[in-house]
Scaffold this motif. Structure first.
Motif, PDB file in Angstrom:
ATOM      1  N   MET A  68      17.640   8.064  42.655  1.00  0.00           N
ATOM      2  CA  MET A  68      17.115   7.775  41.320  1.00  0.00           C
ATOM      3  C   MET A  68      17.678   6.454  40.794  1.00  0.00           C
ATOM      4  O   MET A  68      16.942   5.635  40.209  1.00  0.00           O
ATOM      5  N   CYS A  71      15.980   3.484  42.600  1.00  0.00           N
ATOM      6  CA  CYS A  71      14.626   3.232  42.108  1.00  0.00           C
ATOM      7  C   CYS A  71      14.651   2.618  40.709  1.00  0.00           C
ATOM      8  O   CYS A  71      13.843   1.730  40.389  1.00  0.00           O
ATOM      9  N   ALA A  72      15.581   3.070  39.864  1.00  0.00           N
ATOM     10  CA  ALA A  72      15.714   2.461  38.541  1.00  0.00           C
ATOM     11  C   ALA A  72      16.139   1.006  38.662  1.00  0.00           C
ATOM     12  O   ALA A  72      15.655   0.131  37.928  1.00  0.00           O
ATOM     13  N   ARG A  73      17.010   0.727  39.617  1.00  0.00           N
ATOM     14  CA  ARG A  73      17.534  -0.628  39.821  1.00  0.00           C
ATOM     15  C   ARG A  73      16.436  -1.597  40.246  1.00  0.00           C
ATOM     16  O   ARG A  73      16.423  -2.757  39.832  1.00  0.00           O
ATOM     17  N   LEU A  77      11.110   3.623  39.500  1.00  0.00           N
ATOM     18  CA  LEU A  77      11.367   4.999  39.092  1.00  0.00           C
ATOM     19  C   LEU A  77      10.072   5.716  38.730  1.00  0.00           C
ATOM     20  O   LEU A  77       9.888   6.902  39.046  1.00  0.00           O
ATOM     21  N   GLU A  78       9.144   5.010  38.109  1.00  0.00           N
ATOM     22  CA  GLU A  78       7.886   5.641  37.712  1.00  0.00           C
ATOM     23  C   GLU A  78       6.978   5.914  38.906  1.00  0.00           C
ATOM     24  O   GLU A  78       5.991   6.654  38.774  1.00  0.00           O
TER      25      GLU A  78
END
Length: 414
Positions: A68, A71-73, A77-78
C-alpha cells in the motif's frame, strides 16, 4: 554526492532505489540483467490471447502495508481493487461442494455471522493455529500440523502451496505463521483480497520507473553483473559483462538478485532454487467470464486458484513439479487438464477462445528450514547490502517481502 549502484531492477531493487532517492545528495544507478524491469512481476501483451497479461498471478492482502505504501508513493493506490470483505470462495472438484472462507471485519460483524470457515474445520482450527504459531525454525508445516482431517485438506495444504510454493512436508512453518500474524490474526480489515485490474507492471513497476527517472535515476538494461572485487571489508569493483565500475570511498552497492545469481558472485551459503509455478491464461467469452468471481480457490484438482481479469481467466499451479508428478493426467497435457477443471468451475462445455501456458521456473527460492538457515547476511560488506523477497525473514517470498527488503537494504547503507 554519494553514489549507490543498485543491481537488479525487480521490485526489491526498485524499492531500494526509491528509498535511496529520498535522501538528499544521493545519486542512484539502477542496473538490470535483462531488457526489462520488474523481476518476477511484469506485464506484457500476449499475441495469442490478444490481451495484456501478467507473467504470473500474485495475491495481495489489504494488510500488506508496504504494498500500500509503495502504491501511494508512486501514485497508483487508486488502481488497486480492494475487496469489500475478507472473503474467498472455494470449490472442491471431487465432491462439487462450494464454500466461502470469510473473516469478520470486527466484533459486531462476528456476532452477525461474519465468520465462515470451510466445512468440518471449526473444531480443529484453534489448535492448528496455536501449533503453527509455536513452531520452531526447523519445523515444517506438516510436522507442526500432524492431523490430516478436513482442515488440512481444505485449508492448510492449499494455503501452504499458495503462500510458500512448496508442499507442506518440505515448507517451513515459520513463514506461514508470520503471514497469518500479519493478516488473518488481525481480522478481516487486514485480510481483504487486493487485485490489480491494470496488471502488475502498470500498477507496481512502470510508474515507479517513471518516478525514478524524474528523480534522475539512470536505468541500465542488459547489464549483467559477473563479479565483485573486495579489499578488506569493502567492495571495490563491480564487474559487468562488458565493463566495470570502481567504487570510490563514498560509494556503495545493493545487490537485489535471486540466490542462484548471487551464488556466482559470493562465497556464501545460499538457498537452493524452489519449484516452478505454472500459470495458464485462458481468454473466454465475456458472458462466461462474468459468471466467475474475481478469485476462486480449487480443491481436489491440479489447479489451485483462478483469477479473473476482464475476459481472461488465469490459473495458478504452485509447486508445479510436485503437483504434476502427483496428478493423474491420463495422457492429457497440463493445459488440457487445467482447462477441464476451469470449465467445470465455470459450468461450461465450450473451449476457450485462446490459451497460453507459462512456466516460471524456480519461481521462488526453496523455503524448507535448511534453505532458510542458508541465507547470507544482508550486509556482507561495509558498502554492500543485499535485497530480495527471499531475504526478508520471517515473511514468505511475496511482493510485500520484496518491497520491505529493498527499503531495508537502503537503510542498511545509511
Amino acid at each position: 554526492m554519494r553514489r549507490v549502484h543498485v543491481v537488479g531492477a525487480g521490485l526489491a531493487g526498485i524499492a531500494a532505489a526509491l528509498a535511496l532517492t529520498e535522501r538528499p545528495g544521493t545519486q542512484v544507478v539502477l542496473h538490470e540483467t535483462t531488457a526489462r524491469a520488474g523481476g518476477r512481476a511484469w506485464s506484457f501483451h500476449d499475441a495469442r490471447l490478444d490481451r495484456q497479461i501478467d507473467n504470473g498471478n500474485h495475491l495481495v492482502l489489504s494488510g500488506n502495508a508496504e504494498v500500500m505504501a509503495h502504491c501511494a508513493r508512486i501514485g497508483t493506490l487508486e488502481a488497486l481493487d480492494i475487496a469489500p470483505r475478507a472473503e474467498i470462495g472455494f470449490l472442491d472438484l471431487a465432491s462439487g461442494a462450494r464454500w466461502d472462507l470469510r473473516l469478520p471485519s470486527g466484533p459486531l460483524d462476528l456476532l452477525r455471522g461474519g465468520l465462515r470457515l470451510p466445512p468440518g474445520t471449526a473444531r480443529a482450527l484453534p489448535g492448528d493455529l496455536l501449533r503453527l504459531l509455536r513452531a520452531g525454525a526447523q519445523t515444517t508445516v506438516a510436522q507442526a500440523l500432524p492431523q490430516r482431517g478436513p482442515a488440512w485438506r481444505r485449508l492448510w495444504e492449499p494455503l501452504t502451496l499458495a503462500v510458500l510454493n512448496a508442499p507442506p512436508d518440505r515448507a517451513a512453518a515459520a513463514p506461514l505463521a508470520e503471514m497469518l500474524r500479519r493478516s488473518v490474526l488481525r481480522g478481516g480489515a487486514a485480510s481483504r483480497p487486493v487485485t490489480m485490474p491494470l496488471g502488475l507492471g502498470p500498477t507496481l513497476v512502470d510508474p515507479a520507473l517513471a518516478l525514478l527517472e524524474r528523480r534522475g535515476v539512470r536505468l541500465v538494461p542488459r547489464h549483467a553483473l559477473t563479479g565483485l572485487s573486495t579489499r578488506g571489508a569493502r567492495v571495490t569493483t563491480l564487474r559487468f559483462a562488458h565493463d566495470e565500475v570502481t567504487l570510490g570511498p563514498d560509494e556503495a552497492a545493493i545487490l537485489a538478485l535471486p540466490p542462484e545469481a548471487l551464488a556466482k558472485l559470493m562465497a556464501a551459503p545460499m538457498p537452493a532454487p524452489g519449484e516452478s509455478i505454472l500459470n495458464a491464461h485462458f481468454r473466454v467469452a465475456p458472458e462466461l467470464a462474468a459468471r466467475m468471481p474475481p478469485l476462486l480457490g480449487l480443491i481436489s484438482s491440479l489447479s489451485h486458484w483462478i483469477f479473473r481479469r476482464d475476459d481472461v481467466l488465469s490459473v495458478t499451479v504452485s509447486a508445479a513439479e510436485t503437483c504434476l508428478a502427483e496428478a493423474d493426467l491420463q495422457g492429457e497435457t497440463p493445459e488440457a487438464r487445467i482447462w477441464r477443471e476451469v470449465a467445470r468451475a465455470a459450468g461450461t462445455d465450450a473451449p476457450p477462445i485462446a490459451a497460453r501456458l507459462i512456466r516460471a521456473r524456480a519461481a521462488t527460492a526453496a523455503c524448507d528450514p535448511a534453505a532458510l538457515a542458508a541465507r547470507p547476511p544482508r550486509r556482507p560488506h561495509d558498502n554492500l547490502a543485499l535485497a530480495g523477497d527471499w531475504l526478508a525473514p520471517p515473511l514468505p517470498q511475496t511482493i510485500e517481502a520484496a518491497l520491505i527488503s529493498g527499503r531495508e537494504a537502503a537503510r542498511a547503507l545509511h
